[in-house]
Design an enzyme around this catalytic site. Structure first.
Site, PDB file in Angstrom:
ATOM      1  N   SER A  73       0.690  -0.985  -0.320  1.00  0.00           N
ATOM      2  CA  SER A  73      -0.040  -0.254  -0.255  1.00  0.00           C
ATOM      3  C   SER A  73       0.581   1.564  -0.328  1.00  0.00           C
ATOM      4  O   SER A  73       2.534   1.386   0.620  1.00  0.00           O
ATOM      5  CB  SER A  73      -0.796   0.500   0.936  1.00  0.00           C
ATOM      6  OG  SER A  73      -1.391   1.056   1.727  1.00  0.00           O
ATOM      7  N   TYR A 132      -0.582  -0.562  10.018  1.00  0.00           N
ATOM      8  CA  TYR A 132      -0.876  -0.881   8.832  1.00  0.00           C
ATOM      9  C   TYR A 132      -0.318  -1.051   7.354  1.00  0.00           C
ATOM     10  O   TYR A 132       0.975  -1.800   7.113  1.00  0.00           O
ATOM     11  CB  TYR A 132      -2.298  -0.088   7.512  1.00  0.00           C
ATOM     12  CG  TYR A 132      -3.035   0.058   7.056  1.00  0.00           C
ATOM     13  CD1 TYR A 132      -3.069  -1.189   6.337  1.00  0.00           C
ATOM     14  CD2 TYR A 132      -2.870   0.500   5.248  1.00  0.00           C
ATOM     15  CE1 TYR A 132      -4.047  -1.809   5.030  1.00  0.00           C
ATOM     16  CE2 TYR A 132      -2.858   0.275   4.568  1.00  0.00           C
ATOM     17  CZ  TYR A 132      -3.819  -0.707   4.032  1.00  0.00           C
ATOM     18  OH  TYR A 132      -3.867  -1.285   2.690  1.00  0.00           O
ATOM     19  N   LYS A 190       2.276  -3.696   5.846  1.00  0.00           N
ATOM     20  CA  LYS A 190       2.324  -2.653   4.836  1.00  0.00           C
ATOM     21  C   LYS A 190       3.880  -2.940   3.282  1.00  0.00           C
ATOM     22  O   LYS A 190       4.384  -3.166   2.789  1.00  0.00           O
ATOM     23  CB  LYS A 190       1.641  -2.110   3.454  1.00  0.00           C
ATOM     24  CG  LYS A 190      -0.251  -2.522   3.840  1.00  0.00           C
ATOM     25  CD  LYS A 190      -0.124  -3.796   3.296  1.00  0.00           C
ATOM     26  CE  LYS A 190      -2.116  -4.063   2.589  1.00  0.00           C
ATOM     27  NZ  LYS A 190      -2.504  -5.204   2.146  1.00  0.00           N
TER      28      LYS A 190
END
Length: 306
Positions: free
Chosen positions: A152, A165, A169
């Protein structure tokens, strides 16, 4: 030449909705037999239901494809291993793994609970580890495999409120880089997809008037290319709203300093040369960095390399 997946077996995690659903349907439409994996939890990972996965299988079958639903929790290795064994028993092989399953528990770093931080890492990073570990022996045995990590922009570049997150990622990129080195001689290629799409994971993060441009269907072509027979290796493709690009980690050539100048002051003095972008290169292993450092040191000290 049309890219097809006839005779190939694919596992797509988190395939009950959004990008995973789009990936699974597109793979099946091009001939792959697909394991539609989805725990069926909410966006934050709470709960479980097999309804979404079964609905995707029904859609694939209605279009003439072949698929099975699976509710394995990607954080549970035994369940993941059972999923891979089920695919092997039914179809004899697993050629493609798409690590797509994910959750969001966004909060600023000062407010995020460590349990929530760990859970996000567990689903995204360890989920990818578990699934890849389970298919790895089979892919080595087949001398063929295509694995895709889902990264991401939050990991590659950062995004407020997504330390958990983002860390996960970026973690899958490190996983990819080393798997490329270990899988190469077995015909296994490992890549990463960095998607930008309007899904339940992102619906609260983007302006409403732009969500219509960010269709999952505009991302999936990149995934299909990555897992194709002649697809790339060790490549990060970004995809969204019809734009496709490649993300690359570069390192500048740097500057060697003699021992008496190996001080923070000299680094500051020479920072422009040290960080000169015109000298940057893409490395394909950690050894490339070591080799650059030793070459520069040898040249500076007048040592002849053997």
């Amino acid at each position: 030449m049309t890219i097809r997946f006839d005779g190939k077996v694919a596992i797509v995690t988190g395939a009950g909705n959004g990008l995973g659903k789009c990936h699974a349907i597109a793979l099946a439409a091009r001939g792959a037999k697909v394991v539609v994996n989805d725990l069926g939890g909410a966006r934050d990972g709470v709960g479980a239901s097999s309804e979404a996965a079964r609905a995707v299988v029904a859609e694939i079958e209605a279009a003439g494809g072949e698929a099975i639903a699976n509710g394995a929790d990607v954080t549970n290795y035994e369940q993941v291993e059972a999923m891979v064994n089920e695919a092997r028993e039914k179809w004899g092989r697993v050629d493609i793994l798409v690590n797509n399953a994910g959750v969001l528990r966004d909060k600023s770093f000062s407010n995020v609970e460590l349990d929530d931080f760990g859970f996000v890492l567990d689903v995204h990073l360890m989920g990818a580890v578990n699934c890849t570990k389970a298919v790895w022996p089979l892919m080595r045995e087949q001398n063929y495999g295509r694995v895709v990590m889902t990264t991401s922009s939050s990991g590659l570049y950062g995004n407020f409120g997504q330390t958990n997150y983002g860390a996960a990622k970026m973690g899958v990129i490190g996983l990819m880089n080393t798997l490329v080195l270990e899988g190469g001689k077995y015909g296994i290629r490992v890549n990463a997809l960095s998607p930008c799409a309007a899904t339940r994971m992102t619906e609260d993060l983007m302006p409403e008037n732009l969500l219509g441009l960010l269709k999952p269907e505009s991302v999936t072509p990149a995934l299909l290319y990555l897992v194709s027979e002649d697809g790339p290796n060790r490549t990060i493709i970004t995809a969204g709203a019809g734009t496709f690009a490649r993300s690359i980690v570069y390192e500048t050539g740097g500057m060697w300093l003699p021992e008496e100048d190996q001080t923070p002051e000299k680094i500051a003095e020479h920072w422009d040369a040290i960080s000169d972008p015109s000298t940057q290169k893409e490395y394909t292993s950690g050894n490339d960095q070591t080799q650059n450092m030793l070459t520069k040191a040898a040249e500076g000290l007048g040592i002849k390399l053997q």
